[in-house]
Design a protein around this motif. Structure first.
Motif, PDB file in Angstrom:
ATOM      1  N   LEU A 147      93.126   8.842  -8.648  1.00  0.00           N
ATOM      2  CA  LEU A 147      92.310   7.965  -9.001  1.00  0.00           C
ATOM      3  C   LEU A 147      91.513   7.341 -10.070  1.00  0.00           C
ATOM      4  N   SER A 148      90.694   8.471 -10.497  1.00  0.00           N
ATOM      5  CA  SER A 148      89.718   7.876 -11.020  1.00  0.00           C
ATOM      6  C   SER A 148      90.497   7.784 -12.626  1.00  0.00           C
ATOM      7  N   ASP A 149      91.570   8.711 -13.262  1.00  0.00           N
ATOM      8  CA  ASP A 149      92.338   8.366 -13.834  1.00  0.00           C
ATOM      9  C   ASP A 149      93.092   7.261 -14.584  1.00  0.00           C
ATOM     10  N   GLU A 150      93.810   6.615 -12.667  1.00  0.00           N
ATOM     11  CA  GLU A 150      94.036   5.203 -12.863  1.00  0.00           C
ATOM     12  C   GLU A 150      93.510   4.475 -13.236  1.00  0.00           C
ATOM     13  N   ILE A 151      92.080   4.298 -12.690  1.00  0.00           N
ATOM     14  CA  ILE A 151      90.566   3.800 -13.034  1.00  0.00           C
ATOM     15  C   ILE A 151      90.786   3.423 -14.582  1.00  0.00           C
ATOM     16  N   ARG A 152      90.292   4.751 -14.762  1.00  0.00           N
ATOM     17  CA  ARG A 152      90.204   4.553 -16.656  1.00  0.00           C
ATOM     18  C   ARG A 152      91.372   4.325 -17.902  1.00  0.00           C
ATOM     19  N   GLY A 153      93.175   4.604 -16.916  1.00  0.00           N
ATOM     20  CA  GLY A 153      93.778   3.480 -17.805  1.00  0.00           C
ATOM     21  C   GLY A 153      93.952   2.592 -18.089  1.00  0.00           C
ATOM     22  N   TYR A 168      92.199  -3.620 -19.694  1.00  0.00           N
ATOM     23  CA  TYR A 168      92.269  -4.536 -19.411  1.00  0.00           C
ATOM     24  C   TYR A 168      90.823  -4.541 -20.321  1.00  0.00           C
ATOM     25  N   GLY A 169      90.483  -3.762 -20.744  1.00  0.00           N
ATOM     26  CA  GLY A 169      88.306  -3.358 -21.674  1.00  0.00           C
ATOM     27  C   GLY A 169      87.754  -3.295 -20.834  1.00  0.00           C
ATOM     28  N   PRO A 223      91.299  -8.743 -13.030  1.00  0.00           N
ATOM     29  CA  PRO A 223      92.514  -8.592 -13.283  1.00  0.00           C
ATOM     30  C   PRO A 223      92.744  -6.875 -13.044  1.00  0.00           C
ATOM     31  N   ILE A 224      91.377  -5.795 -13.046  1.00  0.00           N
ATOM     32  CA  ILE A 224      91.524  -4.559 -12.554  1.00  0.00           C
ATOM     33  C   ILE A 224      91.295  -4.176 -11.418  1.00  0.00           C
ATOM     34  N   LEU A 225      90.469  -5.008 -10.638  1.00  0.00           N
ATOM     35  CA  LEU A 225      90.696  -4.977  -9.066  1.00  0.00           C
ATOM     36  C   LEU A 225      92.086  -4.868  -8.059  1.00  0.00           C
ATOM     37  N   GLN A 226      92.731  -6.615  -8.942  1.00  0.00           N
ATOM     38  CA  GLN A 226      94.241  -6.942  -8.640  1.00  0.00           C
ATOM     39  C   GLN A 226      94.960  -5.772  -8.550  1.00  0.00           C
ATOM     40  N   GLU A 227      95.445  -4.702  -9.977  1.00  0.00           N
ATOM     41  CA  GLU A 227      96.144  -3.706  -9.583  1.00  0.00           C
ATOM     42  C   GLU A 227      95.480  -2.557  -8.706  1.00  0.00           C
ATOM     43  N   LEU A 228      95.021  -2.191  -8.780  1.00  0.00           N
ATOM     44  CA  LEU A 228      94.048  -1.284  -7.948  1.00  0.00           C
ATOM     45  C   LEU A 228      94.748  -2.169  -6.457  1.00  0.00           C
ATOM     46  N   HIS A 229      93.988  -3.344  -6.553  1.00  0.00           N
ATOM     47  CA  HIS A 229      94.826  -3.386  -4.869  1.00  0.00           C
ATOM     48  C   HIS A 229      96.453  -3.365  -4.572  1.00  0.00           C
ATOM     49  N   ALA A 230      97.458  -4.240  -5.532  1.00  0.00           N
ATOM     50  CA  ALA A 230      98.433  -3.890  -5.334  1.00  0.00           C
ATOM     51  C   ALA A 230      99.381  -2.757  -5.625  1.00  0.00           C
ATOM     52  N   ALA A 231      98.162  -1.570  -5.963  1.00  0.00           N
ATOM     53  CA  ALA A 231      98.818   0.051  -5.637  1.00  0.00           C
ATOM     54  C   ALA A 231      98.018  -0.104  -4.570  1.00  0.00           C
ATOM     55  N   VAL A 284      84.965   1.530 -10.788  1.00  0.00           N
ATOM     56  CA  VAL A 284      84.850   0.852 -11.867  1.00  0.00           C
ATOM     57  C   VAL A 284      83.550   0.349 -12.511  1.00  0.00           C
ATOM     58  N   ALA A 285      82.665   0.392 -11.474  1.00  0.00           N
ATOM     59  CA  ALA A 285      81.830  -0.156 -11.254  1.00  0.00           C
ATOM     60  C   ALA A 285      80.824   0.867 -12.617  1.00  0.00           C
ATOM     61  N   ASP A 286      81.231   2.085 -12.837  1.00  0.00           N
ATOM     62  CA  ASP A 286      80.544   3.007 -13.561  1.00  0.00           C
ATOM     63  C   ASP A 286      81.321   2.789 -14.934  1.00  0.00           C
ATOM     64  N   GLU A 287      82.833   2.568 -14.959  1.00  0.00           N
ATOM     65  CA  GLU A 287      83.282   1.880 -16.561  1.00  0.00           C
ATOM     66  C   GLU A 287      83.034   1.048 -16.895  1.00  0.00           C
ATOM     67  N   LEU A 288      82.485  -0.072 -15.892  1.00  0.00           N
ATOM     68  CA  LEU A 288      82.281  -1.076 -16.769  1.00  0.00           C
ATOM     69  C   LEU A 288      80.413  -1.326 -17.431  1.00  0.00           C
ATOM     70  N   GLY A 289      80.066   0.012 -16.535  1.00  0.00           N
ATOM     71  CA  GLY A 289      78.785  -0.711 -16.994  1.00  0.00           C
ATOM     72  C   GLY A 289      77.823  -1.683 -15.825  1.00  0.00           C
ATOM     73  N   ILE A 290      78.076  -2.221 -14.684  1.00  0.00           N
ATOM     74  CA  ILE A 290      77.498  -2.783 -13.555  1.00  0.00           C
ATOM     75  C   ILE A 290      77.522  -1.977 -12.856  1.00  0.00           C
ATOM     76  N   HIS A 291      76.812  -3.060 -11.933  1.00  0.00           N
ATOM     77  CA  HIS A 291      75.595  -2.384 -10.615  1.00  0.00           C
ATOM     78  C   HIS A 291      77.362  -2.426  -9.325  1.00  0.00           C
ATOM     79  N   PRO A 292      77.338  -1.881  -8.692  1.00  0.00           N
ATOM     80  CA  PRO A 292      78.326  -1.461  -7.782  1.00  0.00           C
ATOM     81  C   PRO A 292      78.802  -2.069  -6.679  1.00  0.00           C
TER      82      PRO A 292
END
Lengths: 170, 401
Positions: free
Chosen positions: A9-15, A20-21, A29-37, A49-57
C-alpha cells in the motif's frame, strides 16, 4: 494489516504521489484513486499520504470524512446509490428502494456480509427527467422499476472480478 | 434502464458554426472580447446571475503576484435538485464549453483551465478527455492556440467527490486545493484571490457555452432575446409531473404558464423553480416571468401535479439540506436540522402556530446569518410552501406516510 500488505500500500501511495505531486492540491485526486482501488481509505493509508505530502494526518482525515464518495469504512465492490431527490421521489423511488433492500438483503447505509454490495442514498444524480435513477459504481441506470432491480444485481454478479471497478484515469 | 437524450427542443447551440466564436475572439483585443460579453448583458447561468463581463473585467485587471498565474474554472458541479442541463451540454456540446473556456483564458490572460466535474458524472469523463485530446491535436488547446503566438491555454479535469456545497464557487476552489469543501468568506472574491490565491474566473458550464455563441454572433444578437434586465436564452431542466420532462431552451422572461404548456404540465398545482434552494410557485402565480427581475433560477423546474402533498415536498428538500450542509457555520448546520424537525411535527399534526412562527423567525436568521448561499437559501422552499399551502399543512390528523 500484514507488513507485506502495508508495504504494498505504501508503494502504491508513493506511485500516486509521483504522478500527482506533493503539493496540497494533489490530495483529493490521490485519495480518489486510493478509494477506487480499495473501496475504502484506511487509517494507515491516511497516515502514509499525510507523510508523503508533509501534512498532518488529521488534515487527510478531515478531507476523507467530508466527502460523500471518500470513506474510511470499507464499502462493497458495487456501491448502489439510489437518488432520493424529489423528482425521483415523484417517479416512484420508494418502491425501488424497498426492492433493493429486499434483493440485496441489506438496508440503506449497509454493506453485505460478503463485501460485494453497499446500498446508499444519493443526492440528485442529474437524471431527473428519467427517474428513478440509480448509480452503480460509475454506471447510471434510469427509469428503474422494482422488477428490474434483480436484473441489475445479476449484471453486477456477472462482472464481479476483472471489470468490477473500472475507473477513468487521466 | 439506459439513459436517453434529455434534449426536448432545438438549442441555439446547434446553429453556431464550430470554433467560430474562438476564431472571432482571436481577431479581437482582450478588452474588445470582454466588451462584447459586457454588451451582451450575459449573466451567470448557474443561478446567481452575476454579470459575466464584469467578472471577467475584474479578473483581467487583477494583479498577479510574482510567479503567479490566472485560472479559468468551469463549474460542472451541477448538484441542485432537478438540474441536469449541464449534463446534457457536456454530453452533446462539450466543444462549445471548452471553446468558451479558451475564450475566457484569452480574455483574462490565463493559461490554465480546470473543469471541476461532479463525482456523480464520472461516466462523462472518458468522453470529455476524448474531446480535450481532439482539441489538443487540432491546436485548439496547447501552445500558441490556433496559431496565435504567445497564447497558451490548456484544460484539465478534476473530479468532485460528492458534495453539493462545492457548487458554491469558493467551496469549489477549496476542493480544488485539496481541502474540505467549506465556503470562504467573501471578499476577497475569486477574481482577485481564487485558486491557489491567484485571480480566478469561475463560470457555469452553460455560461461558457453562451460565451462562445456570443463571440460567434454578437453581444447585440444575444441581447435581442429575453427582457431588458435578463438578456438572451436559457436552458431549463424540467422534471416532475409533466408529460415531456427534459431540457428546453426558452428566452428569459418566459412565463411559468407558457413553460408548463410546452412541457405538458398545464394542470399543475405548483412549480418549484430553482431547485431545493429556489421557490415554490402556486398556480395563482403562473403568470409570473422566469427572469432575474422576477423569478431568478439556474434552470431547475419541478412540476407538482394536483394530488401532491406539499409538506412531503418540503420535507424532501429539508432532508437534502441537512445532509448537504457543510457544518461550518451554526445557522445552517443547526437551522436546517431544526426546520426538518418542525416539518416532522407538522406531519404528525403536533406543531402550534406559536412554534411555527418561531420556525419562520429561524428561517430569517438563517437567510441573513449563514455564511454562504446554501444556508441563506435553504429556508426558501419551506417558507414558500408554508406561505402558499398553509391550509393543507396545519392541523393534520394523520401521518402522510
Amino acid at each position: 494489516m500484514l507488513v507485506g500488505q502495508q508495504q504494498r500500500l505504501s508503494d502504491e501511495i508513493r506511485g500516486l504521489v509521483e504522478r500527482y505531486g506533493r503539493q496540497r492540491n494533489a490530495l483529493i485526486p490521490i485519495l480518489q484513486e486510493l478509494h477506487a482501488a480499495h473501496a475504502s481509505i484506511s487509517d494507515f493509508a491516511m497516515q502514509v499520504v499525510a507523510d508523503e505530502l508533509g501534512i498532518h494526518p488529521s488534515e487527510v482525515y478531515g478531507v476523507v470524512t467530508f466527502y460523500q464518495f471518500l470513506r474510511r469504512e470499507s464499502q462493497g465492490r458495487f456501491v448502489f446509490r439510489l437518488c432520493r431527490t424529489i423528482s425521483c421521489d415523484l417517479a416512484g423511488k420508494a418502491r425501488v428502494a424497498r426492492q433493493l433492500e429486499n434483493d440485496l438483503g441489506i438496508g440503506f447505509g449497509q454493506t453485505s456480509a460478503d463485501g460485494r454490495f453497499s446500498l446508499e442514498w444519493a443526492s440528485c444524480l442529474g437524471m431527473c427527467d428519467q427517474g428513478p435513477a440509480l448509480l452503480v459504481n460509475e454506471k447510471v441506470y434510469t427509469r428503474v422499476t422494482p422488477e428490474q432491480v434483480h436484473q441489475i444485481i445479476e449484471e453486477c454478479k456477472a462482472t464481479f472480478g476483472a471489470h468490477a471497478r473500472q475507473v477513468a484515469h487521466a | 434502464m439506459t439513459p436517453v437524450s434529455s434534449k426536448k427542443t432545438p438549442f441555439t447551440f446547434d446553429s453556431i458554426e464550430p470554433e467560430s466564436g474562438l476564431k472571432a475572439a482571436l481577431g479581437k483585443s482582450r478588452a474588445d472580447i470582454i466588451a462584447e460579453i459586457s454588451a451582451s448583458n450575459l449573466r451567470g447561468r448557474g443561478g446567481a446571475g452575476f454579470p459575466t463581463g464584469t467578472k471577467w473585467n475584474l479578473a483581467a485587471a487583477a494583479k498577479v503576484p510574482p510567479g503567479g498565474r490566472k485560472f479559468v474554472v468551469c463549474n460542472a458541479d451541477e448538484g441542485e435538485p432537478g438540474t441536469f442541463k449541464d449534463r446534457v451540454i457536456l454530453t452533446e456540446y462539450a466543444d462549445l464549453v471548452f471553446e468558451g473556456m479558451t475564450i475566457a483564458g484569452l480574455a483574462i490572460g490565463a493559461a490554465d483551465g480546470i473543469l471541476y466535474l461532479r463525482g456523480e458524472y464520472l461516466y462523462l469523463r472518458p468522453h470529455l478527455e476524448g474531446v480535450l485530446a481532439r482539441r489538443r491535436a487540432a491546436n485548439l488547446l496547447g501552445k500558441n492556440v490556433a496559431g496565435r503566438d504567445g497564447f497558451d491555454f490548456d484544460i484539465r479535469i478534476q473530479m468532485g467527490s460528492g458534495a453539493y456545497v462545492c457548487g458554491e464557487e469558493t467551496a469549489l476552489i477549496e476542493s480544488l486545493e485539496g481541502n474540505r469543501g467549506e465556503p470562504r468568506n467573501r471578499p476577497p472574491f475569486p477574481v482577485d484571490t481564487g485558486f491557489d490565491g491567484q485571480p480566478t474566473v469561475v463560470n457555469n458550464v452553460e455560461t461558457l457555452a453562451w460565451v462562445a455563441c456570443i463571440l460567434a454572433r454578437s453581444g447585440q444578437w444575444f441581447k435581442s432575446a429575453g427582457t431588458a434586465k435578463s438578456a438572451g436564452f436559457k436552458l431549463f431542466s424540467v422534471s416532475g409531473d409533466c408529460t415531456a420532462p427534459g431540457v428546453y431552451e426558452f428566452p428569459l422572461g418566459v412565463t411559468v404558464q407558457e413553460l408548463l404548456d410546452k412541457v405538458g404540465g398545464s394542470g399543475a398545482k405548483a412549480v418549484q423553480i430553482g431547485g431545493a434552494s429556489g421557490h415554490c410557485i402556486p398556480a395563482s402565480e403562473f403568470s409570473r416571468r422566469i427572469a432575474f427581475e422576477d423569478i431568478a433560477t439556474g434552470g431547475s423546474i419541478i412540476v407538482f401535479g394536483p394530488g401532491r402533498d406539499m409538506l412531503t415536498v418540503a420535507k424532501n428538500f429539508m432532508e437534502f439540506f441537512v445532509e448537504e450542509s457543510c457544518g461550518q457555520c451554526t445557522p445552517c448546520r443547526a437551522g436546517n436540522a431544526r426546520l426538518l424537525e418542525g416539518i416532522e411535527m407538522l406531519e404528525r399534526g403536533e406543531c402550534s402556530m406559536a412554534y411555527l412562527r418561531e420556525l419562520l423567525g429561524l428561517c430569517e436568521t438563517m437567510q441573513v446569518a449563514s455564511k454562504c448561499g446554501l444556508g441563506q437559501s435553504s429556508p426558501n422552499a419551506f417558507m414558500s410552501i408554508l406561505k402558499h399551502f398553509r391550509d393543507e399543512i396545519m392541523g393534520r390528523t394523520a401521518v402522510a406516510h
